[in-house]
Design an enzyme around this catalytic site. Structure first.
Site, short mmCIF file in Angstrom:
data_model
loop_
_atom_site.label_atom_id
_atom_site.label_comp_id
_atom_site.label_asym_id
_atom_site.label_seq_id
_atom_site.Cartn_x
_atom_site.Cartn_y
_atom_site.Cartn_z
N ASP A 178 -4.66 -0.90 3.39
CA ASP A 178 -5.66 -1.30 2.89
C ASP A 178 -6.72 -2.04 3.66
O ASP A 178 -7.31 -3.47 3.38
CB ASP A 178 -5.45 -2.44 1.68
CG ASP A 178 -4.09 -2.75 1.18
OD1 ASP A 178 -4.47 -1.56 0.81
OD2 ASP A 178 -3.23 -3.67 0.78
N LYS A 191 -0.43 2.53 -9.00
CA LYS A 191 0.28 2.05 -10.03
C LYS A 191 0.16 2.26 -11.20
O LYS A 191 -0.50 1.74 -12.68
CB LYS A 191 -0.05 0.27 -9.88
CG LYS A 191 0.38 -0.09 -8.70
CD LYS A 191 0.29 -1.68 -9.12
CE LYS A 191 0.37 -2.03 -7.49
NZ LYS A 191 -0.09 -2.14 -6.45
N VAL A 192 0.06 3.73 -12.05
CA VAL A 192 0.15 4.43 -12.49
C VAL A 192 0.45 3.80 -13.85
O VAL A 192 1.69 4.14 -14.08
CB VAL A 192 0.12 6.11 -12.38
CG1 VAL A 192 -0.25 7.11 -13.41
CG2 VAL A 192 0.08 6.60 -10.95
N PRO A 239 7.25 -3.97 -0.88
CA PRO A 239 6.51 -4.91 0.07
C PRO A 239 6.38 -6.51 0.05
O PRO A 239 7.31 -7.12 -0.50
CB PRO A 239 4.91 -4.26 -1.55
CG PRO A 239 5.73 -4.43 -2.63
CD PRO A 239 7.10 -3.80 -2.40
N GLY A 240 5.45 -7.26 0.53
CA GLY A 240 6.02 -8.31 0.50
C GLY A 240 6.22 -9.04 1.91
O GLY A 240 6.58 -10.01 2.03
N GLY A 266 7.54 -12.50 3.86
CA GLY A 266 8.94 -12.26 2.99
C GLY A 266 9.18 -11.53 4.70
O GLY A 266 7.99 -11.53 5.17
N SER A 267 10.49 -11.73 5.02
CA SER A 267 11.06 -11.45 5.96
C SER A 267 11.75 -9.58 5.48
O SER A 267 12.45 -9.09 5.13
CB SER A 267 12.27 -11.85 6.38
OG SER A 267 13.12 -11.49 7.10
O1 NUP Z 1 4.63 -5.78 -6.17
C1 NUP Z 1 3.86 -5.76 -5.45
N1 NUP Z 1 3.43 -5.81 -4.45
C2 NUP Z 1 2.49 -5.86 -3.48
O2 NUP Z 1 2.27 -6.34 -2.66
C3 NUP Z 1 3.54 -4.31 -5.23
C4 NUP Z 1 2.30 -3.75 -4.21
N2 NUP Z 1 2.37 -1.91 -4.36
N3 NUP Z 1 2.21 -4.62 -3.63
C5 NUP Z 1 1.14 -3.73 -2.49
O3 NUP Z 1 1.86 -3.50 -1.36
C6 NUP Z 1 -0.22 -4.38 -2.19
O4 NUP Z 1 -1.15 -4.06 -3.62
C7 NUP Z 1 -0.67 -4.30 -0.97
O5 NUP Z 1 -0.94 -2.94 -0.64
C8 NUP Z 1 0.99 -3.94 -0.44
C9 NUP Z 1 1.52 -5.94 0.61
O6 NUP Z 1 0.39 -5.79 1.35
P1 NUP Z 1 0.21 -7.21 2.46
O7 NUP Z 1 0.51 -8.65 1.83
O8 NUP Z 1 1.86 -6.62 3.62
O9 NUP Z 1 -0.49 -6.78 3.10
#
Ligand code: NUP
Length: 213
Positions: free
Chosen positions: A12, A62-63, A166-167, A173-174
């Site tokens: 990002d 996120k279509v 992600p997270g 998150g770990s």
């Molecule tokens: O539930 C979601 N959480 C999330 O963070 C779905 C996602 N697509 N994302 C994406 O994952 C979010 O848009 C970002 O691009 C990435 C997490 O980035 P960061 O929190 O590690 O910086």
């Protein structure tokens, strides 16, 4: 997308030179690079073409539209060299099916989102979104690394489908807990691309993942 390190970089990054620098630093440690609107709106889809020579790319768009519009978006994503695309399930089975039919790679369906607000509307329907992903032939789901217990529960629903989470890091998150809960891949953004040494941080996350495999 080959399962090697199980780490996916969320790129990002809004500056082209910076984006390319981060990719070249971490490329050897990641199985894919995820790009979304933050990078593609300022830098264009040319970024996908440019990076796709060096890493598998997942377009996190996120279509979530009617089937015909989803088809047009997904066709373009793969025409530009992406290996995967992220779709929402709430638009319905026909909309997800249109993505699957148009895709020349992976379609990942969002279930429960990782941020605190993800509990409000996505949590109550996440199991249904996971079932829909299975039913419509998606390759996998997106599940929250911030709630490993949900990753475990969603695994029961999706069986062998990919679970991509992600997270990790900035959202709390770990990586090891998430992989231990049954995820195939973790997605990490800020804690890598904002690190003083992105390569070292990516390598550390890869080692952490390997420690629970
Ligand atoms: O539930 C979601 N959480 C999330 O963070 C779905 C996602 N697509 N994302 C994406 O994952 C979010 O848009 C970002 O691009 C990435 C997490 O980035 P960061 O929190 O590690 O910086």
């Amino acid at each position: 997308m080959k399962k090697r390190t199980r780490l996916i970089l969320a790129l990002d990054v809004t500056d082209r030179q910076e984006a390319l620098r981060v990719v070249s630093e971490v490329a050897e440690h990641v199985d894919a690079v995820k790009v979304g609107y933050p990078a593609v709106l300022p830098l264009g889809m040319g970024l996908v073409e440019e990076i796709s020579g060096r890493a598998d790319i997942i377009c996190d768009f996120k279509v979530a539209d009617i089937p015909n519009t989803n088809r047009l978006i997904v066709e373009e994503v793969f025409r530009r060299g992406a290996s995967g695309v992220i779709a929402h399930g709430f638009a319905g089975g026909d909309s997800v099916r249109a993505c699957v039919e148009a895709a020349k790679g992976d379609v990942l369906v969002v279930t429960e989102m990782s941020h605190p607000g993800g509990k409000t509307y996505t949590h109550p329907v996440a199991d249904d979104m996971a079932r829909l992903a299975v039913h419509e032939g998606a390759s996998g789901i997106i599940a929250p690394a911030t709630r490993p217990e949900r990753v475990r529960e969603l695994r029961e629903i999706v069986g062998e489908l990919l679970i991509v989470c992600p997270g990790v890091g900035a959202q709390g998150g770990s990586a090891s807990d998430t992989i231990a809960a049954g995820a195939d891949y973790v997605i990490v953004g800020r804690s890598i691309y904002q690190a003083e040494d992105p390569k070292a941080e990516a390598s550390r996350v890869v080692d952490e993942i390997a420690s629970v495999l």
